[in-house]
Design an enzyme around this catalytic site. Structure first.
Site, mmCIF file in Angstrom:
data_model
loop_
_atom_site.group_PDB
_atom_site.id
_atom_site.type_symbol
_atom_site.label_atom_id
_atom_site.label_comp_id
_atom_site.label_asym_id
_atom_site.label_seq_id
_atom_site.Cartn_x
_atom_site.Cartn_y
_atom_site.Cartn_z
ATOM 1 N N ASP A 161 -8.140 1.652 7.842
ATOM 2 C CA ASP A 161 -6.765 2.173 7.803
ATOM 3 C C ASP A 161 -6.602 3.277 8.855
ATOM 4 O OD1 ASP A 161 -4.138 2.388 7.012
ATOM 5 O OD2 ASP A 161 -4.552 3.177 5.011
ATOM 6 N N GLU A 163 0.843 -1.215 0.000
ATOM 7 C CA GLU A 163 0.000 0.000 0.000
ATOM 8 C C GLU A 163 0.870 1.255 0.000
ATOM 9 O OE1 GLU A 163 -2.173 3.448 1.705
ATOM 10 O OE2 GLU A 163 -0.511 2.393 2.643
#
Ligand SMILES: *[C@@H]1O[C@H](CO)[C@@H](O)[C@H](O)[C@H]1NC(C)=O
Ligand SMILES: *[C@@H]1O[C@H](CO)[C@@H](O)[C@H](O)[C@H]1NC(C)=O
Ligand SMILES: *[C@@H]1O[C@H](CO)[C@@H](O)[C@H](O)[C@H]1NC(C)=O
Length: 380
Positions: free
Chosen positions: A240, A192
């Site tokens: 997140d 990511e």
């Protein structure tokens, strides 16, 4: 990264609907909380092994991958484990090609062909930031704690899924909807984080870009209910930057605002029932928790879908949203300033700076939400 973009989410007036049956007060009160055995930052069986550097292609990444998969293989053997690997050139001069490995774990209702099953999908990234100026960076909120929350969720609903789907209990099974069978999959993304010090279009989101593309091009058979594994995603929930105190979670996508409101409603109900430990009124709130507490976390609960116009945050949900998947982005960001939690991309983003009451509350909230989506009332 993730970085703020100036693109506002398109304001669709449509919202997706899928079934959701909220848990009763009694069931909410009985939900398992992440505890010291599983979430202690030094010895917790789920969280501690995640709190190490996990840069793609390194031994640290491999060790964390093994932790996640052996957790499922050992404790939750009915869950299917898949890996999806890819190789990319990262934008750092002279670096070799880097390997990225996504992990997908799933559990489907029995007796239905896989291409006729839709899947509630939750995701978090397990890689950690590679930055020469942050040697040994952990990334506890980014995203070790969200990965741990997903593992806690799976463990918390596993027995309920067995009871719901057990053929022996079919006669008394009022919730099994064979016209719309829904399973669950959890994605642990690799890659990511970005590598280059400046923003580049093709840096970051390595794992999610490849997985979204693969799931859309690999078509299902002709008469399947869904066109592809991507099409079969009922809802994609990305966690997140969770684990700091007093989070603020905006609603970004009108199309999933209904699901956002289910989460917001759960937050409100759990507070009323004194089940959130970060709450100043909770019996187990520490002295520190009684001060400076801000809530609700779901700050856009009172908006309608038509009023949602927050700038989206570049993260692993973007490749899926771009292909039409309904996404819900659960991320702690100040919508006014675009600021992430104070520890973000600093050496302070480590286990010691997690707010454990908040982390535990996320574990309960996410479990309650998923239980509602999968119709688990009465099976826990
Ligand atoms: C089963 O799911 C379908 C599609 O979502 C819905 O139309 C139907 O009402 C559901 N049936 C029951 C018994 O919940
Ligand atoms: C499931 O998929 C098959 C194709 O393999 C199709 O023929 C069948 O009608 C589908 N079943 C249902 C219940 O949709
Ligand atoms: C659930 O708990 C809330 C808060 O304590 C209470 O107001 C509500 O009446 C309860 N609902 C039921 C059905 O008991």
């Amino acid at each position: 990264m993730p970085a703020l973009t100036l693109i506002a989410a398109l304001c669709f007036l449509l919202t997706t609907t899928h079934s959701y049956t909220p848990f009763s007060n009694e069931t909410l009160s009985s939900l398992p909380r992440p505890d010291n055995k599983t979430f202690n930052i030094h010895t917790g069986t789920i969280l501690a092994p995640l709190l190490h550097p996990r840069i793609p292609g390194t031994l640290g990444s491999k060790a964390v991958r093994q932790h996640i998969t052996s957790f499922f293989a050992t404790n939750l053997p009915t869950w299917n484990i898949e890996y999806q690997t890819s190789t990319s050139q990262i934008p750092i001069a002279g670096s070799p090609k880097t390997h990225f490995t996504n992990i997908i774990v799933s559990r489907d209702p029995p007796g239905i062909e896989p291409h006729n099953i839709s899947r509630l999908t939750l995701a978090a990234h397990y890689d950690s930031l590679s930055d020469p100026e942050l040697q040994g960076f952990i990334g506890a909120i980014d995203s070790a704690a969200p990965c741990a929350i997903l593992m806690h969720l799976a463990q918390s609903i596993d027995a309920a899924l067995s009871r719901k789907w057990d053929p022996a209990s079919k006669g008394r099974n009022l919730n099994l909807n064979t016209t719309d069978p829904i399973g669950i999959q959890l994605i642990f993304f690799d890659g990511e984080e970005t590598f280059a010090p400046t923003l580049l279009a093709n840096d970051g989101l390595y794992g999610s870009r490849v997985l979204a593309a693969q799931w859309t091009v690999t078509a299902y058979p002709e008469f399947a209910t869904y066109e592809s594994r991507l099409d079969a995603i009922t809802l994609f929930v990305l966690l997140d930057l969770l684990g700091s105190r007093n989070p603020t979670v905006p609603s970004f996508y009108p199309v999933t605002h209904g699901s956002y409101q289910h989460l917001a409603d759960l937050e409100r109900r759990l507070r009323e029932l004194d089940l959130l430990n970060s709450d100043p009124d909770s019996d187990s709130a520490s002295e520190a928790d009684r001060e400076e507490v801000q809530y609700p976390w779901f700050i856009d609960a009172d908006l309608t879908a038509m009023d949602i116009s927050r700038p989206i945050v570049q993260d692993d949900q973007v490749p899926f949203a771009a292909l039409g998947v309904p996404v819900l982005h659960v991320i702690d960001v100040d919508p006014g300033t675009g600021a992430f939690p104070a520890v973000w991309h600093t050496m302070n983003d480590d286990g010691a700076h997690l707010d454990m009451s908040t982390v535990g509350d996320w574990g309960v909230l996410v479990t309650a939400f998923v239980g509602g989506c999968l119709g688990l009332e009465g099976y826990l």
